[in-house]
Design a protein around this motif. Structure first.
Motif, short mmCIF file in Angstrom:
data_model
loop_
_atom_site.label_atom_id
_atom_site.label_comp_id
_atom_site.label_asym_id
_atom_site.label_seq_id
_atom_site.Cartn_x
_atom_site.Cartn_y
_atom_site.Cartn_z
N UNK A 242 -45.19 11.86 -3.09
CA UNK A 242 -47.04 11.24 -1.66
C UNK A 242 -47.29 12.86 -2.07
N UNK A 243 -47.28 12.96 -1.32
CA UNK A 243 -47.55 14.53 -0.59
C UNK A 243 -47.20 15.80 -2.05
N UNK A 244 -46.17 15.86 -2.70
CA UNK A 244 -46.01 16.57 -3.51
C UNK A 244 -47.20 16.32 -4.83
N UNK A 245 -47.14 15.13 -5.02
CA UNK A 245 -48.58 15.11 -6.37
C UNK A 245 -50.42 15.22 -4.98
N UNK A 246 -50.16 15.52 -4.00
CA UNK A 246 -51.30 15.99 -3.54
C UNK A 246 -51.69 17.52 -3.36
N UNK A 247 -50.04 18.01 -3.71
CA UNK A 247 -50.24 19.71 -3.65
C UNK A 247 -50.89 19.77 -4.88
N UNK A 248 -50.01 19.55 -5.83
CA UNK A 248 -49.93 19.66 -7.38
C UNK A 248 -51.78 19.07 -7.76
N UNK B 137 -55.46 8.24 -15.30
CA UNK B 137 -55.37 9.60 -14.72
C UNK B 137 -54.48 9.21 -13.39
N UNK B 138 -53.41 8.57 -12.55
CA UNK B 138 -52.52 8.73 -11.99
C UNK B 138 -51.02 8.71 -13.35
N UNK B 139 -51.28 8.82 -14.58
CA UNK B 139 -50.38 9.40 -15.10
C UNK B 139 -50.96 10.50 -15.26
N UNK B 140 -52.02 11.02 -15.18
CA UNK B 140 -52.52 12.97 -15.86
C UNK B 140 -51.73 13.43 -14.48
N UNK B 141 -51.50 12.92 -13.05
CA UNK B 141 -51.49 13.14 -12.10
C UNK B 141 -49.87 13.68 -11.17
N UNK B 142 -49.33 12.18 -12.06
CA UNK B 142 -47.38 13.16 -12.34
C UNK B 142 -47.21 14.08 -13.48
N UNK B 143 -48.08 13.99 -14.75
CA UNK B 143 -47.74 14.66 -15.98
C UNK B 143 -48.13 15.55 -15.03
N UNK B 144 -48.62 16.22 -14.57
CA UNK B 144 -49.42 17.35 -14.10
C UNK B 144 -48.24 18.39 -12.91
N UNK B 145 -48.42 17.40 -12.40
CA UNK B 145 -47.88 17.93 -11.13
C UNK B 145 -45.44 17.76 -11.68
N UNK B 146 -45.14 16.92 -12.53
CA UNK B 146 -43.77 17.80 -12.68
C UNK B 146 -43.69 18.97 -13.88
N UNK C 165 -45.97 21.07 -13.11
CA UNK C 165 -46.30 23.08 -12.19
C UNK C 165 -44.99 22.59 -11.81
N UNK C 166 -43.70 21.78 -11.87
CA UNK C 166 -42.41 21.90 -11.20
C UNK C 166 -42.56 21.14 -9.44
N UNK C 167 -44.05 20.26 -9.30
CA UNK C 167 -43.98 20.52 -7.64
C UNK C 167 -42.99 19.05 -7.19
#
Ligand code: FAD
Ligand code: SF4
Ligand code: SF4
Ligand code: SF4
Length: 383
Positions: free
Chosen positions: A27-33, A227-236, A238-240
């Motif tokens: 959760x916090x990693x996703x917020x960082x991204x 929206x959730x899918x974009x958040x997960x894809x972007x965070x992955x 970015x490496x976070x």
């Protein structure tokens, strides 16, 4: 690329976040991204204040500050939607990320229906929720039932049906059933709650169903929107964040736990509502007679957005300057909000006179829901 409907195990690669996180720090990693990529302007989440009974809402704009917000506070009972409406202009001017329990999600949706919140500017990461404990009753419970000084406790968790504390000198767990039989444990509205996996958020995250070598180190993430899918894809990317498909056996276990929690919620509804139904009028009259008209129940209800003084001044039944008489004040309030009550418990918890207000409005709401169409929130949440 993640997509809506995916079931994943997820954890963060950020060591600082992982150290403080509850279950791998997804959760916090996703917020960082989300902050770094400017998907949101700010993240509005809960942070531990002075101690674990002190859950504070914080608005974070610097990704470096996020690590202090990791971890679950089960004695954190506040609700974010009305705070976003009151103090952040209903997200009309900025994009805000929020970590939400089921009752928060329902509050956001109800306020959006009333045009008090702009949901287009909100990203919701939902956390599964078995329930929360009032900070006051948690202190009392830890002293009385655990025999431990509440100020010596540095960690609490709810796991496998137990409330577990870690304190100077040891660890102790007591079954939630036993605590609740003795009048402690989760708030009464939480016992009746049937919104355990917040699928109306963009992502629904929790520990149910995480098994094998990832148990305790990763979070189960159900991707609930694009929206959730974009958040997960972007965070992955970015490496976070790291992910892997959820273990099918884990998925099955998660379904069973959710089913058991829904049955438990139904059991508590039956118990609470049957007891109330036996003498509803007398109970409401008796309990509300000690009301001091502080109007906290109006100010803090997420489905009521009229300021208390406007409601009182604007009334044709109560003259300006006059206090509404009991029990009419309460019957009018129930008439105003009960058809939309989301059973968040705020009115009851913040009542200056400990009146079981949520019980009354929830009972009325559930009865109306059983009889009328469309159901509140339509094909959506079951609260
Ligand atoms: P972290 O990276 O540690 O982030 C945790 C996030 O939760 C942070 O954004 C923090 O601000 C927020 N948070 C902390 N306390 C609160 C609060 N009281 N209200 C709102 N937000 C808060 N999962 C289950 O599978 N079953 C359960 O029964 C269950 N019950 C829960 C009850 C509560 C009150 C809470 C807060 C969470 C519960 N969870 C449950 C979710 C689980 O504890 C983890 O939050 C989830 O797995 C995410 O872990 P993480 O390491 O990725 O989160
Ligand atoms: Fe969790 Fe439901 Fe209680 Fe909200 S009302 S804190 S979602 S159990
Ligand atoms: Fe929450 Fe009480 Fe309002 Fe119902 S009436 S939505 S329980 S504050
Ligand atoms: Fe009365 Fe309690 Fe509402 Fe205050 S919060 S007005 S005391 S019912």
């Amino acid at each position: 690329m993640a997509k809506k409907g995916d079931m994943l195990y997820a954890w963060t690669n950020d060591a600082d976040i992982a150290k403080k996180a509850e279950l791998g720090g997804a959760v916090t990693g996703l917020w960082k991204y989300a902050l770094e990529s400017k998907m949101v302007d700010a993240v509005y989440v809960i942070k531990k204040g002075k101690d674990l009974y002190d859950a504070q809402p914080v608005l974070i704009t610097n990704p470096a500050d996020l690590k202090d917000t990791a971890g679950s506070l089960h004695c954190g009972t506040l609700l974010l939607p009305k705070l976003v409406k009151k103090y952040l202009d209903g997200a009309s001017k900025m994009k805000i990320g929020v970590t939400v329990k089921g009752c928060d999600v329902m509050g956001f949706i109800e306020l959006a229906k009333r045009k008090q919140i702009n949901l287009d500017n909100i990203v919701m990461i939902g956390v599964n929720c078995g329930g929360s404990v009032s900070p006051i009753s948690a202190r009392k419970m830890i002293a009385d039932k655990f025999g431990v000084d509440p100020d010596k406790v540095h960690k609490e968790e709810i796991d496998k049906g137990q409330f577990i504390i870690e304190y100077e000198g040891g660890q102790k767990g007591i079954s939630i059933d036993e605590l609740e039989e003795a009048g402690y444990g989760r708030r009464t509205n939480c016992r009746r709650c049937k919104y355990k996996i917040p699928r109306q958020a963009d992502l629904a995250c929790g520990n149910w169903g995480v098994i094998g070598d990832k148990a305790g180190k990763a979070t189960f993430v159900e991707v609930c929107s694009d929206k959730g899918a974009n958040l997960v894809s972007g965070a992955v990317k970015s490496g976070v964040l790291a992910t892997e498909p959820a273990n099918p056996k884990g998925l099955e276990i998660r379904g069973k736990v959710e089913g058991a929690m829904l049955k438990l919620g139904e059991k508590w509804r039956k118990k609470d509502f049957t007891a109330l139904g036996a003498n509803m009028w007398e109970t409401i009259e008796k309990e509300t007679s000690r009301c001091i008209k502080c109007y906290s129940c109006i100010e803090n209800c997420p489905v009521c957005f009229t300021a208390a003084d406007a409601l009182i001044k604007g009334s044709i039944m109560v003259k300006p300057g006059e206090l509404a008489p009991n029990p009419m004040f309460h019957l009018r309030r129930f008439a105003h909000i009960s058809d939309s009550c989301i059973n968040c418990g705020q009115c009851e918890e913040l009542c200056a006179m400990d009146i079981p207000l949520a019980l009354f409005s929830h009972a009325i709401r559930v009865e109306a829901d059983a009889m009328f169409e469309p159901k509140l929130g339509a094909a959506s949440y079951k609260n």
